[in-house]
Design an enzyme around this catalytic site. Structure first.
Site, PDB file in Angstrom:
ATOM      1  N   HIS A 117       0.780  -1.180  -0.114  1.00  0.00           N
ATOM      2  CA  HIS A 117       0.037   0.073  -0.062  1.00  0.00           C
ATOM      3  C   HIS A 117       0.935   1.261  -0.115  1.00  0.00           C
ATOM      4  O   HIS A 117       0.421   2.384  -0.241  1.00  0.00           O
ATOM      5  CB  HIS A 117      -1.091   0.017   1.037  1.00  0.00           C
ATOM      6  CG  HIS A 117      -0.528   0.186   2.439  1.00  0.00           C
ATOM      7  ND1 HIS A 117      -0.255  -0.798   3.415  1.00  0.00           N
ATOM      8  CD2 HIS A 117       0.064   1.574   3.195  1.00  0.00           C
ATOM      9  CE1 HIS A 117       0.249  -0.137   4.467  1.00  0.00           C
ATOM     10  NE2 HIS A 117       0.412   1.030   4.334  1.00  0.00           N
ATOM     11  N   ASP A 147       0.162  -7.643   1.245  1.00  0.00           N
ATOM     12  CA  ASP A 147       0.310  -6.370   1.312  1.00  0.00           C
ATOM     13  C   ASP A 147       2.126  -6.143   1.546  1.00  0.00           C
ATOM     14  O   ASP A 147       2.664  -5.392   2.229  1.00  0.00           O
ATOM     15  CB  ASP A 147      -0.252  -5.750   2.679  1.00  0.00           C
ATOM     16  CG  ASP A 147       0.058  -4.055   2.733  1.00  0.00           C
ATOM     17  OD1 ASP A 147      -0.007  -3.517   1.655  1.00  0.00           O
ATOM     18  OD2 ASP A 147      -0.080  -3.504   3.789  1.00  0.00           O
ATOM     19  N   GLY A 219       3.322   6.685   8.077  1.00  0.00           N
ATOM     20  CA  GLY A 219       4.895   6.819   7.711  1.00  0.00           C
ATOM     21  C   GLY A 219       5.721   5.622   8.066  1.00  0.00           C
ATOM     22  O   GLY A 219       6.928   5.410   7.501  1.00  0.00           O
ATOM     23  N   ASN A 220       5.304   4.934   9.222  1.00  0.00           N
ATOM     24  CA  ASN A 220       5.923   3.792   9.719  1.00  0.00           C
ATOM     25  C   ASN A 220       5.886   2.356   9.140  1.00  0.00           C
ATOM     26  O   ASN A 220       6.484   1.722   8.918  1.00  0.00           O
ATOM     27  CB  ASN A 220       5.650   3.538  10.981  1.00  0.00           C
ATOM     28  CG  ASN A 220       6.690   4.055  12.088  1.00  0.00           C
ATOM     29  OD1 ASN A 220       6.179   4.561  13.229  1.00  0.00           O
ATOM     30  ND2 ASN A 220       7.836   3.928  12.260  1.00  0.00           N
ATOM     31  N   SER A 221       4.555   2.761   8.141  1.00  0.00           N
ATOM     32  CA  SER A 221       4.532   1.493   7.278  1.00  0.00           C
ATOM     33  C   SER A 221       5.543   0.965   6.419  1.00  0.00           C
ATOM     34  O   SER A 221       6.119   2.024   5.528  1.00  0.00           O
ATOM     35  CB  SER A 221       2.990   1.862   6.334  1.00  0.00           C
ATOM     36  OG  SER A 221       1.866   2.130   7.126  1.00  0.00           O
ATOM     37  N   ILE A 239      -2.430  -0.048  11.903  1.00  0.00           N
ATOM     38  CA  ILE A 239      -2.667  -0.004  13.487  1.00  0.00           C
ATOM     39  C   ILE A 239      -4.284   0.028  13.600  1.00  0.00           C
ATOM     40  O   ILE A 239      -4.846   0.177  12.422  1.00  0.00           O
ATOM     41  CB  ILE A 239      -2.249   1.347  14.183  1.00  0.00           C
ATOM     42  CG1 ILE A 239      -2.777   2.471  13.203  1.00  0.00           C
ATOM     43  CG2 ILE A 239      -0.548   1.337  14.047  1.00  0.00           C
ATOM     44  CD1 ILE A 239      -2.346   3.833  13.863  1.00  0.00           C
ATOM     45  N   GLY A 277      -6.886 -27.883  -1.426  1.00  0.00           N
ATOM     46  CA  GLY A 277      -7.886 -28.242  -2.217  1.00  0.00           C
ATOM     47  C   GLY A 277      -9.053 -28.661  -1.335  1.00  0.00           C
ATOM     48  O   GLY A 277      -9.755 -29.500  -1.526  1.00  0.00           O
TER      49      GLY A 277
END
Length: 460
Positions: A117, A147, A219-221, A239, A277
């Site tokens: 993201h 992600d 911004g920590n992402s 978070i 499956g």
């Protein structure tokens, strides 16, 4: 009256028997701080900071005014008062958006892992290293289901982080979150691992989050969650908050998952997950009574010609372990299978008819089917994705009929009820859905949708 009540209480307590409460009143030795030593995480931070980068992105967003509003703007009455504002163009307007995030260097020659993201849809990615140098990065590959994304800069002799086995991390371990929140520069927060194996949060398709109370802010992402040896335990991702700030509930993608996905993206350009499956469900209290076991994952259905059917798995079996590792719930089993990878040979411990048996399975590749729907009136404007016997809404045209009635990107279509069937029919493939809705008019069908942790009924 008070005395009578008290006497009755004491008598009852004596009749109930003695209670032995465990106590420890031993004296603790209190030690003064050593004047020549300071408790500090500084050595760890010094080791990790060169491996963490700042990422800034530019995205071009196209804004298109829906037709119903355009008709309003072009009305002569509107033009009379607003003049040229009434001449609304039909072509989408482009607008730049800027975003900040963090990343972690995983190789000396410039491979960096971050959140999908952070870089999704970016037309330009700029990476700034700890020494202030800036590089233009290119996207190597991304995996929205977890992600995770990998980007690369043209640089040498960088400082790659050291990974550790996230499965061996324990609840209560002290951890540091390192990133660049709000674009302020390198920042460090500390806390503990609050929980592990968090699934069903509703953030990603594959979830196995490490929960931490180390402060994670915008911004920590994509930044690093490390142990006190400076080893990567996870990539900070999200978070839970009502205010937008940190409330002490942050989530990191475990390093084992990061390592598998990043390696796959670099070496193969995509992630090829393992596929067993089976359709599965958790063991609740009623199933525990029925089957005589309170742990593991119940097999509801076995797909034909799948790895499960070839291994001899049957409906009603309860899978309790994979390669000797216990399985607690359906989400955990799905993760274990997916990240073993296609072609992997695994050993399943299965509970069947009161006995434990061992079965061998060779995993197949999980196939994902995407289709933009046309010629089905009720579905036009949707792009659907078929994966793991589920049909998920991958994209929605904002001007389409499904968007108007409330269908959203990410919705999972569980079942359909139509004027023809008169009952709910479970949906496991795009073709099943198309067959049920073909030729129907608006208002002739109901959709049962799963959105995050809620179930919705929408009339089409």
């Amino acid at each position: 009256m008070k005395k009578i009540i008290l006497s009755s209480f004491l008598a009852a307590a004596l009749l109930a028997g003695n209670i032995n409460i465990k106590s420890d009143n031993s004296t603790l030795n209190r030690v003064a701080p050593n004047q020549n030593q300071v408790m500090s995480f500084s050595p760890v931070v010094k080791k990790v900071i060169p491996s963490v980068v700042n990422i800034s992105t530019t995205k071009i967003v196209k804004i298109k005014i829906p037709d119903q509003f355009r008709r309003f703007f072009n009305d002569p009455f509107f033009k009379r008062f607003f003049g040229p504002f009434g001449n609304v163009p039909n072509t989408p307007k482009e607008q730049k958006e800027y975003a900040l995030g963090s990343g972690v260097i995983i190789s000396k020659n410039g491979y960096i892992v971050t959140n999908n993201h952070v870089v999704s849809g970016a037309t330009k990615i700029i990476v700034k290293t700890f020494d202030g140098k800036k590089y233009t990065a290119k996207l190597i590959g991304s995996d929205p289901a977890t992600d995770i994304a990998v980007i690369k800069i043209e640089a040498k002799n960088l400082h790659p982080i050291t990974f550790t086995d996230s499965d061996k991390a324990k609840v209560g371990d002290v951890v540091l979150a390192i990133g660049e929140p709000f674009g302020l520069g390198e920042s460090v927060t500390h806390g503990i691992i609050s929980a592990k194996n968090r699934t069903s949060i509703g953030l990603n398709s594959y979830e196995n989050f490490i929960q931490t109370d180390a402060a994670i802010n915008p911004g920590n992402s994509g930044g690093a969650l490390v142990d006190l040896k400076g080893r990567l335990i996870g990539i900070n991702s999200a978070i839970i908050t009502k205010s937008g700030g940190n409330n002490g509930i942050g989530f990191a993608i475990p390093s084992n998952m990061v390592k598998f996905v990043a390696t796959s993206l670099i070496e193969k350009g995509k992630v090829i997950r393992g596929y067993l499956g089976v359709m599965i469900s958790n063991i609740d209290s009623s199933k525990a009574k029925l089957y005589g076991i309170d742990h593991g994952v119940l097999v509801n259905k076995v797909q034909k010609n799948s790895a499960a059917s070839k291994a001899g798995i049957k409906p009603g079996d309860i899978i309790v372990a994979v390669d000797g590792e216990k399985v607690k719930n359906a989400g955990e089993l799905r993760n274990k299978i997916a990240f073993k990878g296609a072609g992997a040979e695994i050993t399943l411990t299965v509970y069947r008819n009161g006995k434990y048996i061992t079965l061998k399975a060779k995993l197949k590749a999980l196939k994902v089917k995407k289709e933009k729907i046309q010629n089905i009136k009720l579905l036009e404007g949707l792009t659907l994705k078929e994966e793991k016997n589920e049909v998920k809404v991958d994209n929605v045209n904002p001007n389409s009929y499904p968007a108007m009635v409330g269908v959203q990107k990410g919705d999972i279509i569980l079942a359909v009820k139509t004027v023809k069937t008169g009952k709910w029919v479970e949906i496991h493939s795009i073709n099943e859905l198309k067959t049920l809705l073909k030729g129907l008019d608006r208002g002739d069908a109901l959709l049962k949708l799963k959105r995050e942790n809620s179930i919705f009924i929408i009339q089409l």
